[in-house]
Every structure is written in C-alpha cells, then in structure tokens.
Design a protein around this motif. Structure first.
Motif, PDB file in Angstrom:
ATOM      1  N   SER A  30       0.797  -1.229   0.000  1.00 38.94           N
ATOM      2  CA  SER A  30       0.000   0.000   0.000  1.00 38.94           C
ATOM      3  C   SER A  30       0.830   1.281   0.000  1.00 38.94           C
ATOM      4  O   SER A  30       0.337   2.328  -0.407  1.00 38.94           O
ATOM      5  CB  SER A  30      -0.944   0.000   1.206  1.00 38.94           C
ATOM      6  OG  SER A  30      -0.205  -0.049   2.413  1.00 38.94           O
ATOM      7  N   ILE A  31       2.081   1.219   0.438  1.00 39.40           N
ATOM      8  CA  ILE A  31       2.874   2.446   0.527  1.00 39.40           C
ATOM      9  C   ILE A  31       3.727   2.669  -0.724  1.00 39.40           C
ATOM     10  O   ILE A  31       4.398   3.689  -0.835  1.00 39.40           O
ATOM     11  CB  ILE A  31       3.771   2.449   1.767  1.00 39.40           C
ATOM     12  CG1 ILE A  31       4.854   1.364   1.691  1.00 39.40           C
ATOM     13  CG2 ILE A  31       2.939   2.313   3.032  1.00 39.40           C
ATOM     14  CD1 ILE A  31       5.865   1.446   2.824  1.00 39.40           C
ATOM     15  N   ASN A  32       3.693   1.719  -1.650  1.00 43.85           N
ATOM     16  CA  ASN A  32       4.493   1.841  -2.860  1.00 43.85           C
ATOM     17  C   ASN A  32       3.718   2.488  -4.001  1.00 43.85           C
ATOM     18  O   ASN A  32       2.536   2.188  -4.189  1.00 43.85           O
ATOM     19  CB  ASN A  32       4.944   0.451  -3.337  1.00 43.85           C
ATOM     20  CG  ASN A  32       6.132  -0.064  -2.564  1.00 43.85           C
ATOM     21  OD1 ASN A  32       7.273   0.163  -2.918  1.00 43.85           O
ATOM     22  ND2 ASN A  32       5.853  -0.768  -1.474  1.00 43.85           N
ATOM     23  N   THR A  33       4.399   3.347  -4.735  1.00 45.40           N
ATOM     24  CA  THR A  33       3.890   3.723  -6.052  1.00 45.40           C
ATOM     25  C   THR A  33       4.168   2.547  -6.975  1.00 45.40           C
ATOM     26  O   THR A  33       5.292   2.044  -7.026  1.00 45.40           O
ATOM     27  CB  THR A  33       4.589   4.985  -6.580  1.00 45.40           C
ATOM     28  OG1 THR A  33       4.154   6.108  -5.812  1.00 45.40           O
ATOM     29  CG2 THR A  33       4.251   5.221  -8.044  1.00 45.40           C
ATOM     30  N   MET A  34       3.137   2.101  -7.665  1.00 48.15           N
ATOM     31  CA  MET A  34       3.278   0.950  -8.568  1.00 48.15           C
ATOM     32  C   MET A  34       3.225   1.440 -10.012  1.00 48.15           C
ATOM     33  O   MET A  34       2.406   2.284 -10.371  1.00 48.15           O
ATOM     34  CB  MET A  34       2.159  -0.053  -8.333  1.00 48.15           C
ATOM     35  CG  MET A  34       2.157  -0.660  -6.935  1.00 48.15           C
ATOM     36  SD  MET A  34       3.669  -1.562  -6.539  1.00 48.15           S
ATOM     37  CE  MET A  34       3.623  -2.876  -7.763  1.00 48.15           C
ATOM     38  N   GLY A  35       4.100   0.884 -10.817  1.00 50.06           N
ATOM     39  CA  GLY A  35       4.149   1.288 -12.209  1.00 50.06           C
ATOM     40  C   GLY A  35       4.047   0.104 -13.149  1.00 50.06           C
ATOM     41  O   GLY A  35       4.447  -1.010 -12.806  1.00 50.06           O
ATOM     42  N   TRP A  36       3.502   0.365 -14.303  1.00 51.55           N
ATOM     43  CA  TRP A  36       3.516  -0.603 -15.416  1.00 51.55           C
ATOM     44  C   TRP A  36       4.506  -0.073 -16.456  1.00 51.55           C
ATOM     45  O   TRP A  36       4.480   1.120 -16.805  1.00 51.55           O
ATOM     46  CB  TRP A  36       2.146  -0.758 -16.053  1.00 51.55           C
ATOM     47  CG  TRP A  36       1.234  -1.683 -15.307  1.00 51.55           C
ATOM     48  CD1 TRP A  36       0.225  -1.336 -14.454  1.00 51.55           C
ATOM     49  CD2 TRP A  36       1.239  -3.112 -15.361  1.00 51.55           C
ATOM     50  NE1 TRP A  36      -0.386  -2.465 -13.965  1.00 51.55           N
ATOM     51  CE2 TRP A  36       0.217  -3.575 -14.509  1.00 51.55           C
ATOM     52  CE3 TRP A  36       2.010  -4.062 -16.047  1.00 51.55           C
ATOM     53  CZ2 TRP A  36      -0.058  -4.923 -14.327  1.00 51.55           C
ATOM     54  CZ3 TRP A  36       1.744  -5.401 -15.853  1.00 51.55           C
ATOM     55  CH2 TRP A  36       0.719  -5.821 -15.008  1.00 51.55           C
ATOM     56  N   TYR A  37       5.339  -0.965 -16.930  1.00 50.48           N
ATOM     57  CA  TYR A  37       6.323  -0.655 -17.952  1.00 50.48           C
ATOM     58  C   TYR A  37       6.160  -1.660 -19.085  1.00 50.48           C
ATOM     59  O   TYR A  37       5.551  -2.712 -18.908  1.00 50.48           O
ATOM     60  CB  TYR A  37       7.743  -0.775 -17.386  1.00 50.48           C
ATOM     61  CG  TYR A  37       8.074   0.231 -16.314  1.00 50.48           C
ATOM     62  CD1 TYR A  37       7.575   0.096 -15.020  1.00 50.48           C
ATOM     63  CD2 TYR A  37       8.888   1.328 -16.593  1.00 50.48           C
ATOM     64  CE1 TYR A  37       7.867   1.022 -14.034  1.00 50.48           C
ATOM     65  CE2 TYR A  37       9.198   2.258 -15.611  1.00 50.48           C
ATOM     66  CZ  TYR A  37       8.677   2.096 -14.343  1.00 50.48           C
ATOM     67  OH  TYR A  37       8.972   3.021 -13.366  1.00 50.48           O
ATOM     68  N   ARG A  38       6.752  -1.336 -20.223  1.00 49.95           N
ATOM     69  CA  ARG A  38       6.746  -2.291 -21.319  1.00 49.95           C
ATOM     70  C   ARG A  38       8.055  -2.209 -22.074  1.00 49.95           C
ATOM     71  O   ARG A  38       8.730  -1.171 -22.081  1.00 49.95           O
ATOM     72  CB  ARG A  38       5.566  -2.049 -22.261  1.00 49.95           C
ATOM     73  CG  ARG A  38       5.642  -0.774 -23.079  1.00 49.95           C
ATOM     74  CD  ARG A  38       4.355  -0.591 -23.862  1.00 49.95           C
ATOM     75  NE  ARG A  38       4.432   0.556 -24.775  1.00 49.95           N
ATOM     76  CZ  ARG A  38       3.418   0.981 -25.501  1.00 49.95           C
ATOM     77  NH1 ARG A  38       2.227   0.364 -25.422  1.00 49.95           N
ATOM     78  NH2 ARG A  38       3.562   2.019 -26.297  1.00 49.95           N
TER      79      ARG A  38
END
Length: 114
Positions: A30-38
């Motif tokens: 919950s404390i992390n910024t989550m990212g999607w990459y490709r």
C-alpha cells in the motif's frame, strides 16, 4: 523476498482489450507507487502508467484515454486495463514497485495483431 508476478497478456486483434494484473508479495504494497512498464523488441523498457499510494494516476501521453491503471491494496495487486489496442502496443509488460526499483517480474507478453 520481494516478488512481482504479472499475468493477463495474450494475443489480441487491433482495437481489442486486455486486462493485466500484477500480484506483489514480500512488500508493504500500500505504501508503494506501482508502475507498469513495457519493452518492445529492440527497444528500451519504458513507463506506461503509474499509481501512487494515494491513488493518483500518471500516464504517458500516448496511453492516455486508452489505458487505465488501478490498484487493490487488499489484494496487493495492480491492474492495467488496456483498450483500443494498437500493433505498436505489442511488448512484454512488467510491473514495478518504486521502493524496489531493481525487482522485476517475468513480465507478460501482449501481442496486438490481426
């Protein structure tokens, strides 16, 4: 041990949709910024979208209006809804937690082709 497991990729026709999931373990999700990459063949890995711990979303311009990132902190999972897919969206898609920048999953292949 930190683990990120992506799923939901596949072969889809142009204009189609896919929903990717990334399940995280070993972190306080919950404390992390989550990212999607490709990463497309022969190209560098690039950011697609990110969502902060507070739910603020960030999109690369070319994805705006087509992709939607969301998260479910109860399930330690981040999602990427991809609509109006184009052949140039073909790539391996990965997720990442900002507090663990060197940890990557195996990725999930997205192929957009007729």
């Amino acid at each position: 041990q930190v683990q990120l497991v992506e799923s939901g990729g596949g072969l889809v026709q142009p204009g189609g949709s896919l929903r990717l999931s990334c399940a995280a373990s070993g972190i306080i999700f919950s404390i992390n910024t989550m990212g999607w990459y490709r990463q497309a063949p022969g190209k560098q890995r690039e950011l697609v979208a990110a969502i902060t711990s507070g739910g603020r979303t960030i999109y690369v311009d070319s994805m705006k209006g087509r992709f939607t990132i969301s998260r479910d902190n109860a399930k330690n999972t981040v999602y990427l809804q991809m609509n109006s897919l184009k052949p140039e969206d073909t790539a391996v898609y990965y997720c990442n937690a900002d507090r663990f920048p060197r940890v990557w999953g195996q990725g999930t292949q997205v192929t957009v082709s007729s």
